[in-house]
Design a protein around this motif. Structure first.
Motif, PDB file in Angstrom:
ATOM      1  N   ARG A  31      13.929  24.113  -9.480  1.00 37.08           N
ATOM      2  CA  ARG A  31      14.714  22.522  -9.120  1.00 37.08           C
ATOM      3  C   ARG A  31      15.463  22.549  -7.748  1.00 37.08           C
ATOM      4  N   GLN A  32      15.247  23.885  -7.224  1.00 36.78           N
ATOM      5  CA  GLN A  32      15.927  23.926  -5.717  1.00 36.78           C
ATOM      6  C   GLN A  32      15.455  22.537  -4.719  1.00 36.78           C
ATOM      7  N   SER A  33      16.361  22.165  -4.210  1.00 39.34           N
ATOM      8  CA  SER A  33      16.064  20.865  -3.415  1.00 39.34           C
ATOM      9  C   SER A  33      15.171  21.403  -2.090  1.00 39.34           C
ATOM     10  N   GLY A  34      14.422  20.626  -1.570  1.00 39.99           N
ATOM     11  CA  GLY A  34      13.780  20.910  -0.268  1.00 39.99           C
ATOM     12  C   GLY A  34      12.701  21.251  -0.204  1.00 39.99           C
ATOM     13  N   ASN A  35      11.632  21.240   0.687  1.00 40.27           N
ATOM     14  CA  ASN A  35      10.307  21.582   0.955  1.00 40.27           C
ATOM     15  C   ASN A  35      10.015  22.737   1.739  1.00 40.27           C
ATOM     16  N   ILE A  36       9.264  23.729   1.584  1.00 34.51           N
ATOM     17  CA  ILE A  36       8.778  24.824   2.336  1.00 34.51           C
ATOM     18  C   ILE A  36       7.429  24.600   3.163  1.00 34.51           C
ATOM     19  N   TYR A  97     -12.370  27.759  21.455  1.00 28.62           N
ATOM     20  CA  TYR A  97     -12.014  27.105  19.974  1.00 28.62           C
ATOM     21  C   TYR A  97     -10.748  26.317  19.837  1.00 28.62           C
ATOM     22  N   VAL A  98     -10.913  25.535  18.195  1.00 26.66           N
ATOM     23  CA  VAL A  98      -9.802  24.680  18.157  1.00 26.66           C
ATOM     24  C   VAL A  98      -9.039  25.285  17.112  1.00 26.66           C
ATOM     25  N   THR A  99      -7.960  25.300  16.751  1.00 26.03           N
ATOM     26  CA  THR A  99      -7.178  25.715  15.761  1.00 26.03           C
ATOM     27  C   THR A  99      -6.602  24.539  15.055  1.00 26.03           C
ATOM     28  N   PHE A 100      -6.656  24.233  13.810  1.00 24.15           N
ATOM     29  CA  PHE A 100      -6.016  23.170  13.159  1.00 24.15           C
ATOM     30  C   PHE A 100      -5.272  23.548  11.884  1.00 24.15           C
ATOM     31  N   PHE A 101      -4.057  23.154  11.790  1.00 19.96           N
ATOM     32  CA  PHE A 101      -3.114  23.322  10.567  1.00 19.96           C
ATOM     33  C   PHE A 101      -2.630  22.063  10.085  1.00 19.96           C
ATOM     34  N   PRO A 102      -3.429  21.653   8.961  1.00 20.19           N
ATOM     35  CA  PRO A 102      -2.923  20.313   8.389  1.00 20.19           C
ATOM     36  C   PRO A 102      -1.462  20.416   7.798  1.00 20.19           C
ATOM     37  N   TYR A 103      -0.581  19.409   7.766  1.00 26.61           N
ATOM     38  CA  TYR A 103       0.671  19.425   7.135  1.00 26.61           C
ATOM     39  C   TYR A 103       0.404  19.973   5.791  1.00 26.61           C
ATOM     40  N   ALA A 104       1.455  20.829   5.490  1.00 28.07           N
ATOM     41  CA  ALA A 104       1.200  21.494   4.370  1.00 28.07           C
ATOM     42  C   ALA A 104       2.526  22.138   4.014  1.00 28.07           C
ATOM     43  N   LYS A 105       2.909  22.036   2.830  1.00 32.81           N
ATOM     44  CA  LYS A 105       4.248  22.241   2.234  1.00 32.81           C
ATOM     45  C   LYS A 105       4.248  22.888   0.766  1.00 32.81           C
ATOM     46  N   LEU A 106       5.206  23.445   0.290  1.00 30.52           N
ATOM     47  CA  LEU A 106       5.409  23.744  -1.096  1.00 30.52           C
ATOM     48  C   LEU A 106       6.642  23.325  -1.787  1.00 30.52           C
ATOM     49  N   LEU A 107       6.576  22.791  -2.833  1.00 29.49           N
ATOM     50  CA  LEU A 107       7.674  22.077  -3.453  1.00 29.49           C
ATOM     51  C   LEU A 107       7.761  21.991  -5.071  1.00 29.49           C
ATOM     52  N   GLN A 112       7.040  21.320 -12.015  1.00 28.89           N
ATOM     53  CA  GLN A 112       5.771  22.154 -11.591  1.00 28.89           C
ATOM     54  C   GLN A 112       6.087  22.226 -10.031  1.00 28.89           C
ATOM     55  N   PHE A 113       5.432  23.484  -9.704  1.00 29.32           N
ATOM     56  CA  PHE A 113       5.589  24.041  -8.336  1.00 29.32           C
ATOM     57  C   PHE A 113       4.209  23.568  -7.687  1.00 29.32           C
ATOM     58  N   ARG A 114       4.307  22.974  -6.484  1.00 35.39           N
ATOM     59  CA  ARG A 114       3.166  22.517  -6.155  1.00 35.39           C
ATOM     60  C   ARG A 114       2.853  22.634  -4.609  1.00 35.39           C
ATOM     61  N   LEU A 115       1.521  22.831  -4.285  1.00 33.26           N
ATOM     62  CA  LEU A 115       1.119  22.848  -2.838  1.00 33.26           C
ATOM     63  C   LEU A 115       0.415  21.570  -2.319  1.00 33.26           C
ATOM     64  N   LEU A 116       1.076  20.976  -1.303  1.00 32.13           N
ATOM     65  CA  LEU A 116       0.468  19.809  -0.877  1.00 32.13           C
ATOM     66  C   LEU A 116       0.229  20.091   0.619  1.00 32.13           C
ATOM     67  N   MET A 117      -1.098  19.133   0.850  1.00 35.47           N
ATOM     68  CA  MET A 117      -1.786  19.488   2.171  1.00 35.47           C
ATOM     69  C   MET A 117      -2.426  18.195   2.603  1.00 35.47           C
ATOM     70  N   GLY A 118      -1.816  17.838   3.707  1.00 34.84           N
ATOM     71  CA  GLY A 118      -2.399  16.512   4.489  1.00 34.84           C
ATOM     72  C   GLY A 118      -3.858  16.598   4.402  1.00 34.84           C
ATOM     73  N   ALA A 119      -4.541  15.251   4.359  1.00 34.63           N
ATOM     74  CA  ALA A 119      -6.308  15.178   4.433  1.00 34.63           C
ATOM     75  C   ALA A 119      -6.516  14.703   5.553  1.00 34.63           C
ATOM     76  N   GLY A 120      -5.560  14.372   6.392  1.00 32.29           N
ATOM     77  CA  GLY A 120      -6.243  13.896   7.626  1.00 32.29           C
ATOM     78  C   GLY A 120      -6.469  12.143   7.780  1.00 32.29           C
ATOM     79  N   ASP A 121      -6.239  11.683   6.747  1.00 32.91           N
ATOM     80  CA  ASP A 121      -6.478  10.110   6.484  1.00 32.91           C
ATOM     81  C   ASP A 121      -5.236   9.525   5.896  1.00 32.91           C
ATOM     82  N   GLY A 122      -4.274  10.018   5.893  1.00 33.04           N
ATOM     83  CA  GLY A 122      -2.998   9.318   5.436  1.00 33.04           C
ATOM     84  C   GLY A 122      -2.913  10.046   4.011  1.00 33.04           C
ATOM     85  N   GLY A 123      -3.665  10.456   3.245  1.00 36.55           N
ATOM     86  CA  GLY A 123      -3.634  10.916   2.091  1.00 36.55           C
ATOM     87  C   GLY A 123      -3.232  12.464   1.828  1.00 36.55           C
ATOM     88  N   PHE A 124      -3.394  13.052   0.634  1.00 39.72           N
ATOM     89  CA  PHE A 124      -2.851  14.309   0.548  1.00 39.72           C
ATOM     90  C   PHE A 124      -3.804  14.930  -0.595  1.00 39.72           C
TER      91      PHE A 124
END
Length: 183
Positions: A31-36, A97-107, A112-124
């Protein structure tokens, strides 16, 4: 993580690697606020003699295995989508080479503790109900569409061109271990 300490997968003289620079990810108190924000990504090395484009528009699907060796359920959510842009398909010269890090956060979301990652099309992509412990992650890179770039003037389409040299295919990168730990 450098490419020397990872297991890369090579297909058609193209090298695919899962990147997790920080292997220990700290879980905030419940329940700590914020995203990592976290860095989980992919490096693609073009070892061919031809410049190639690689897609980061809805072409990466993460897969996570828990300590029990079971594949975690992945969900997808989107309430809007974006049009692919030419910048979603970077051109990689031979030997580069190309390196790509999609938007990702823990929250925390509800209880529930969740990992969220950007899919590149606006979704997650999301993984719910994570616990402290050891996990492994990899990506499925899959592109089977020859994309084009469209230009509009207001609502009227004024130009459409096919992006050349987009690599089409499917590959699963190797799993890389990471740990969810308490501070």
């Amino acid at each position: 993580m450098t490419s020397l300490d990872s297991k890369a997968v090579e297909v058609d003289n193209i090298r695919f690697e899962t990147l997790v620079p920080e292997r220990e990810l700290i879980v905030p108190k419940k329940r700590q606020s914020g995203n990592i924000p976290v860095q989980i990504g992919i490096r693609i090395t073009n070892n061919t003699l031809t410049p190639l484009r690689f897609s980061f528009y809805a072409s990466l699907t993460p897969e996570i295995i828990g300590a029990d060796r079971k594949v975690l359920h992945v969900g997808y959510y989107s309430d809007w989508s974006t049009e692919p842009l030419e910048s979603d398909f970077p051109l990689v010269l031979p030997g580069e080479y190309v390196t790509f890090f999609p938007y990702a956060k823990l929250l925390w979301l509800r209880d529930q503790f969740r990992l969220l990652m950007g899919a590149g099309d606006g979704g997650f992509w999301f993984f719910d109900d994570l616990k402290l412990g050891t996990y492994q992650i990899r990506f499925r890179y899959q592109e089977d569409i020859e994309w084009g770039q469209r230009t509009f003037d207001g609502e009227e389409l004024i130009e459409q061109r096919l992006l050349e040299r987009v690599w089409l295919g499917q590959v699963d990168t190797s799993f890389v271990e990471f740990y969810l730990i308490q501070p």
